[in-house]
Design an enzyme around this catalytic site. Structure first.
Site, PDB file in Angstrom:
ATOM      1  N   SER A   1       0.830  -1.188   0.000  1.00 11.97           N
ATOM      2  CA  SER A   1       0.000   0.000   0.000  1.00 11.97           C
ATOM      3  C   SER A   1       0.865   1.238   0.000  1.00 11.97           C
ATOM      4  CB  SER A   1      -0.888   0.002   1.242  1.00 11.97           C
ATOM      5  OG  SER A   1      -0.062   0.238   2.363  1.00 11.97           O
ATOM      6  N   LYS A   2       0.210   2.340  -0.283  1.00  6.20           N
ATOM      7  CA  LYS A   2       0.903   3.616  -0.384  1.00  6.20           C
ATOM      8  C   LYS A   2       1.715   3.934   0.868  1.00  6.20           C
ATOM      9  CE  LYS A   2      -1.236   7.006  -3.353  1.00  6.20           C
ATOM     10  NZ  LYS A   2      -2.274   8.005  -3.439  1.00  6.20           N
ATOM     11  N   ARG A   3       1.162   3.529   2.017  1.00  8.65           N
ATOM     12  CA  ARG A   3       1.817   3.875   3.272  1.00  8.65           C
ATOM     13  C   ARG A   3       3.210   3.271   3.380  1.00  8.65           C
ATOM     14  NH1 ARG A   3      -0.427   1.653   7.591  1.00  8.65           N
ATOM     15  NH2 ARG A   3      -2.011   0.738   6.299  1.00  8.65           N
TER      16      ARG A   3
ATOM     17  N   GLY B   1       5.221   2.228   0.864  1.00  6.17           N
ATOM     18  CA  GLY B   1       6.183   2.446  -0.218  1.00  6.17           C
ATOM     19  C   GLY B   1       5.464   2.940  -1.441  1.00  6.17           C
TER      20      GLY B   1
END
Ligand code: GLU
Length: 492
Positions: A263-265, A267
């Site tokens: 997920s974006k969090r 990487g």
């Protein structure tokens, strides 16, 4: 019976970037189609207008183009960068198919496979709260499922806000046959009456994608695992219309090292970011294709063409695939070494813009780091010392192990004289220089370590660097001698 032409599609929502996992979905769809000499379509799923992002479709197409994932049908960019639609199954932009979806919804209602629902957001909210309070599973309570048809007509005529829901079975089960997962059975009583037309008249994914897949004669629905649990509803729609089911393949998730969903969090997830950072399309394709599938145990490097030839959808792993950035880095290093020299310079030289030296020097530096680089931008820092006018030797030890300064100086002074005598134009390459310096070592009865260490450190002022021969070849005669002088001066 003649065999159906294989048709696959990649059907992204234009949200502004392509999730790296979706590139793999697109790749697999592309492999299946190309291997069978069929069609690979690009359909834009933009029915959720609240998520509309200006320019997202253009940038999505550009990214696919960079990744060499060109569909032969559907949405694409013309030479001027404008969106076009190619093929005779269009339109391929889903919002332009609104009326088609509405027709299908009407037919489902006529067949008693769907119904109008007038429940307000407030009512649905209350139902949910009550379900939570009484610890029952949350979901639509079927309030409008069996409304009297005359009442429905009246409320529609009065312009009352409504949606359309599927009238799904309330008992029994349905089995999804998935190429990757085999048979997966779902109980109908756990599946909500799905909204298929929203109050703005736009179809939701569940109706829109199924209607379009059918109308576009898609034979293989290849998509992310998150859609597996919705497949019963999709099968219901196909069966309500009496359509032949496509082949379903739900691809496993891509995971972080700790097995959480990528997920974006944690990487970067946008394919564009990887391209911007200098990951080569060939490396990305090679890497993503092997996330969850590998044709042979003994190879890691494959061209796009080889992947197309070897791909086998049924051999894709069921389990989530771990995103190993080290492997992508390794592949990028491999492909950076493989591309032609000009393309390599085009990628790397801009990262040396900050330095004022001439282009030939920069090109030599670029070549020096070619084997040592993961990403082009790294070269700015890696090679900084080569462009630094006066090196600082205070952090490094110039002398070899327990050798004295005197011994180091003796070797450096000799090296200066030897370098001075190299034929500037003909002999200035690292293999000649290596042989030459080694003969100097031999002639003086010195050791490799005690000569080459001080020489290398005086040229770089680094604990680790390329060999002194390579450094001399990059610097040239004059600058090599200058560097040695700088080191000697600081050894006083
Ligand atoms: N628009 C859907 C998504 O972006 C497509 C899923 C599918 O391939 O059917 O997830």
């Amino acid at each position: 019976m003649s065999q159906k032409r294989i048709r696959t599609r990649y059907a992204p929502s234009p949200t502004g970037y392509i999730h790296i996992g979706n590139v793999r979905t697109a790749l697999y769809a592309d492999f299946v189609a190309k291997q069978a000499k069929g069609d690979f379509l690009l359909r834009i799923e933009d029915t959720d207008q609240s998520r509309y992002v200006e320019g997202a479709t253009e940038s999505l197409c550009k990214t696919l183009k960079l990744l060499d994932l060109e569909p032969n049908e559907g949405v694409w960019l013309d030479d001027d960068g404008k969106i076009i639609q190619r093929g005779d199954h269009g339109p391929y932009i889903q919002s332009e198919r609104k009326h088609i979806h509405q027709e299908y919804a009407k037919k489902l209602i006529e067949m008693d496979k769907a119904y109008y629902c007038f429940c307000t957001a407030e009512r649905l909210d209350e139902v949910r709260k009550m379900q939570e309070l009484t610890k029952r599973p949350t979901g639509y309570d079927g309030h409008c499922r069996d409304l009297d048809p005359t009442e429905v007509t009246k409320r529609l005529e009065a312009g009352e806000s409504h949606v359309v829901r599927l009238k799904l079975p309330k008992e029994g089960s349905v089995t999804v046959n998935d190429v990757i997962r085999g048979e997966v059975t779902f109980d109908w009583n756990l599946i909500d009456d799905q909204v298929i037309i929203k109050s703005d008249g736009m179809a939701t994914y569940h109706l829109a994608a199924m209607a379009d897949d059918h109308d576009m004669e898609i034979t293989h629905v290849i998509r992310g695992e998150e859609w597996l649990s919705s497949t019963p509803k999709h099968i219901f729609i196909y069966q309500a219309f009496g359509w032949d089911l496509p082949v379903f393949a739900h691809l496993p998730l891509i995971l972080n090292h700790d097995k959480s969903k990528l997920s974006k969090r944690q990487g970067d997830v946008a394919a564009e970011i990887y391209l911007d950072k200098g990951y080569l399309p060939k490396a990305m394709i090679n890497f993503l294709a092997l996330l969850g599938w590998n044709p042979t145990a003994d190879r890691e490097i494959f061209t796009h063409k080889e992947l197309i030839d070897l791909f086998n959808l049924s051999k894709v792993n069921k389990a989530g695939a771990i995103f190993q950035i080290d492997k992508l880095n390794w592949l990028n290093n491999h492909y950076l070494r493989e591309i032609d020299e000009q393309s390599y310079f085009d990628l790397v030289l801009p990262h040396l813009n900050a330095y004022k030296e001439d282009d030939n020097f920069k090109k030599r530096v670029a070549i020096l780091y070619r084997e040592r680089m993961t990403l082009p931008a790294e070269i700015t820092e890696q090679s900084k010392y080569l462009f630094t006018e006066k090196l600082n030797y205070s952090e490094v030890q110039i002398t070899w192990k327990d050798h004295s300064k005197l011994e180091a100086k003796e070797r450096l002074e000799a090296a200066k004289i030897w370098i001075e005598q190299i034929n500037d134009s003909k002999e200035f390459n690292s293999s000649f220089i290596e042989e030459y310096i080694k003969s100097m070592i031999q002639e003086n009865g010195w050791g490799n370590g005690d000569t080459l260490w001080p020489l290398r450190v005086s040229l770089s002022a680094q604990e680790k660097s390329p060999s002194p021969f390579e450094l001399i070849a990059v610097y040239g005669k004059k600058m090599s001698i200058q560097r040695i002088d700088q080191a000697l001066a600081q050894m006083l």
